[in-house]
Design a protein around this motif. Structure first.
Motif, PDB file in Angstrom:
ATOM      1  N   SER A  42      39.082  61.107  -0.002  1.00  0.00           N
ATOM      2  CA  SER A  42      40.381  61.067  -0.676  1.00  0.00           C
ATOM      3  C   SER A  42      41.552  61.072   0.297  1.00  0.00           C
ATOM      4  CB  SER A  42      40.516  62.266  -1.617  1.00  0.00           C
ATOM      5  OG  SER A  42      39.535  62.202  -2.623  1.00  0.00           O
ATOM      6  N   GLY A  43      41.259  60.963   1.591  1.00  0.00           N
ATOM      7  CA  GLY A  43      42.334  60.866   2.572  1.00  0.00           C
ATOM      8  C   GLY A  43      42.564  62.084   3.438  1.00  0.00           C
ATOM      9  N   LYS A  45      41.509  64.951   6.284  1.00  0.00           N
ATOM     10  CA  LYS A  45      40.736  64.884   7.524  1.00  0.00           C
ATOM     11  C   LYS A  45      40.283  66.306   7.873  1.00  0.00           C
ATOM     12  CE  LYS A  45      40.755  63.079  12.174  1.00  0.00           C
ATOM     13  NZ  LYS A  45      41.553  62.496  13.251  1.00  0.00           N
TER      14      LYS A  45
END
Length: 87
Positions: A42-43, A45
């Motif tokens: 979902s983006g 990290k």
């Protein structure tokens, strides 16, 4: 998330208790990995995990969690930090 133990006898030996303890720790670590994988998709990290509470002093759980997630683990406890710094 849900899970179950299949095929385990209901005996009360130390070996049975140890197997259930290990299986529970491994299940928690694998669920953590699933959450991290979904967050990364979902983006986010995620590069490390911050550990706190009683799990910090349980080296078996820390080792299992590191193996399942392949991430560096951090904690506030100096004793636990020295054990997890090698990963």
């Amino acid at each position: 998330m849900r899970g179950m133990l299949i095929g385990m006898q209901l005996d009360k030996t130390v070996g049975d208790l140890a197997l259930r303890y290990y299986a529970t720790g491994e299940a928690i670590a694998l669920q953590t990995r699933q959450i991290i994988d979904e967050m990364n998709k979902s983006g986010h990290k995620i590069e490390s995990i911050f550990m706190s509470g009683g799990c910090v002093v349980v080296s078996l759980f820390l080792e299992t969690s590191r193996a399942c997630t392949d991430l560096r683990h951090r904690s506030l406890s100096p004793a636990a930090s020295s054990r997890t710094a090698s990963s």
